[in-house]
Design an enzyme around this catalytic site. Structure first.
Site, PDB file in Angstrom:
ATOM      1  N   VAL A  42       0.826  -1.468  -0.368  1.00  0.00           N
ATOM      2  CA  VAL A  42       0.553  -0.208  -0.276  1.00  0.00           C
ATOM      3  C   VAL A  42       0.935   1.229   0.273  1.00  0.00           C
ATOM      4  O   VAL A  42       1.800   1.426   1.057  1.00  0.00           O
ATOM      5  CB  VAL A  42      -1.200   0.402   0.669  1.00  0.00           C
ATOM      6  N   ASP A  43       0.569   2.211  -0.790  1.00  0.00           N
ATOM      7  CA  ASP A  43       1.681   3.690  -1.301  1.00  0.00           C
ATOM      8  C   ASP A  43       0.205   4.214  -0.739  1.00  0.00           C
ATOM      9  O   ASP A  43      -0.775   4.381  -0.931  1.00  0.00           O
ATOM     10  CB  ASP A  43       2.420   3.922  -2.160  1.00  0.00           C
ATOM     11  N   VAL A  44       1.463   5.029   0.328  1.00  0.00           N
ATOM     12  CA  VAL A  44       0.144   6.405   0.411  1.00  0.00           C
ATOM     13  C   VAL A  44       0.622   7.722   0.327  1.00  0.00           C
ATOM     14  O   VAL A  44       2.118   7.855   1.451  1.00  0.00           O
ATOM     15  CB  VAL A  44       0.284   5.623   2.969  1.00  0.00           C
TER      16      VAL A  44
END
Lengths: 255, 204
Positions: free
Chosen positions: A129-131
């Site tokens: 997950v890239d936040v």
């Protein structure tokens, strides 16, 4: 003595090793096989290799290169980039890797996660997950090298990933990537309170004591890019990794 | 020459890569004829216990393996799930194991683990050597290996315990009985420690 996994993350543009800042400005680092050979000598815990242009270029994983890297990787090896199907995952495992990292495909196909976990075991399936923060400071998950937004609120999304069979969560902060500003400890703490599966924290590491700090906030493993491919203020390219003694002294013995 | 048993339930390529690196010849065996000729065997294994046992049955290799291991006393090394299959049964499934070692496979007792210790046990960890062994030549209590597992071996005969490892509590991380060896960890992914262990196995 309890150990945590300290994981170098290598980003590839197809066959070339590069390092980004906030997912932009890829800087050429070198040849991935050379880097993996050096990481062997340094006895790293695990290695994550992400092909950051595979999805963007609608490419398959570069199986030939991945196989070559696997032949030199005598540590657990996780690969991510362009994975959209079970067939690809099966192919990747046959090449000698231990884990797959899935990101962009999850935006539209959580079934892939569930099926892959059922077939290959959840321990081999990492959901990434890239936040990124918006201008109000609200954090959202992005895919496809931060070009597409996940519509679900971030915390709902990570919970869904766990429910659908992710074995681990690889949480990468786009805002901190390559900045040496330290991990997003607050983010890691919030997510670790929501899920039971291990969290690998990534983005912002500048020194070994950052590992200890993010562990205290609920990470089960730590990952870093710049820290392990650059050295010094001038960011000279130097593949490096702390010694076991140093890790024991500054992290493991305090856990 | 080491023969790696292929029953579609293991990461064979990693083991082959490591054996190649340490200069040990290996071949992948999928037929009884090939296994008959083996002078050393590796039983790999990743995944669910029942899936592993079912695949072994389907492979039709159990009969020849029984002969090689029990009668001919061919050295065999089980790795990860491959080690667990050497026992009687597992809490993970309902299939009977190979029954060569009197042990059961049980799930990590979550009650004994602090909340920061997740299951699966997925990390590098040290071994504590319980008895001298040719398999552990050159290794010691500081040697570390890579583990990924939610279940662990529990031998009924304590003298079969070769090493233990601590993860919340001490569990059996390797076993040895006569010509049969089993390691819960992954020597093929454990740098110089794994190279040493696999070199030792090739010299047995």
């Amino acid at each position: 003595m309890r150990r945590i996994r300290v994981i170098p993350v290598l980003t590839l543009q197809n066959e070339k090793l590069v390092k980004t800042i906030r997912f932009k400005n890829p800087n050429y680092i070198g040849d991935p096989i050379n880097a993996v050979k050096i990481f062997n000598e340094k006895e790293v815990d695990e290695i994550v290799i992400l092909d950051i242009t595979a999805t963007k270029e609608k490419r398959q994983p570069n199986y030939k290169k991945i196989e070559e890297i696997a032949e030199e990787a005598f540590m657990p090896f996780a690969y991510g980039g362009g994975i959209t199907s079970l067939n690809q995952i099966e192919h990747l495992f046959k090449l000698g890797i231990e884990k797959v990292v899935i990101n962009s495909a999850l935006a539209t196909n959580l079934n892939l996660l569930r099926e892959a976990s059922n077939i290959f075991g959840s321990q081999s399936i990492v959901a990434s997950v890239d936040v990124k923060k918006n201008w109000l400071g609200k954090q959202t998950a992005y895919t496809n090298s931060k070009s597409e937004k996940i519509n679900l609120p971030l915390f709902e999304y990570v919970k869904k990933l766990e429910e659908n069979g992710a074995g681990e969560l690889f949480i990468n902060s786009i805002d901190l990537d390559g900045t040496y500003l330290g991990y997003d400890n607050v983010l890691i703490k919030s997510i670790s309170e929501l899920v039971d599966i291990p969290i690998i924290a990534c983005g912002g590491a500048s020194k070994i004591t950052d590992f200890y700090e993010v562990m205290q906030h609920g990470a089960s493993a730590v990952a870093a890019g710049s820290l392990f491919v650059y050295q010094g203020a001038q960011k000279g390219i130097l593949i490096n990794y702390p010694t076991q003694e140093k890790l024991a002294e500054e992290v493991y013995k305090k856990l | 020459m080491i023969s790696i048993i292929n029953y579609n339930a293991g990461n064979i390529k990693s083991i082959q890569n490591m054996l190649k690196r340490i200069g040990v010849k290996s071949m992948i065996c999928s037929s009884a004829e090939e296994i008959e000729q083996a002078d050393k065997l590796i039983l790999p294994g990743v995944g669910h216990y029942d899936h592993g046992m079912k695949n072994l049955h389907q492979s039709g290799l159990i009969e020849i393996l029984n002969k090689k291991v029990r009668e001919d006393k061919t050295p065999l090394l089980g790795i990860c799930l491959g080690a667990q299959l050497l026992g009687n049964k597992s809490e993970e499934g309902i299939e009977k194991g190979l029954g060569w070692i009197d042990m059961d496979v049980i799930k990590f007792d979550k009650k004994k683990l602090s909340s920061s210790l997740k299951i699966p046990h997925m990390s590098w960890n040290e071994i504590k050597i319980n008895k001298p062994s040719a398999l552990l030549e050159g290794l010691n209590n500081d040697s570390r290996f890579y583990f990924v597992h939610s279940y662990h071996m529990q031998p009924n005969d304590k003298t079969d315990i070769l090493t233990t490892t601590n993860y919340g509590y001490n569990f059996t991380s390797a076993i040895e009985k006569d010509n049969i060896y089993g390691v819960q960890f992954h020597p093929e992914k454990s740098h110089k420690f794994g190279m040493q262990l696999l070199t030792n196995f090739s010299n047995i």
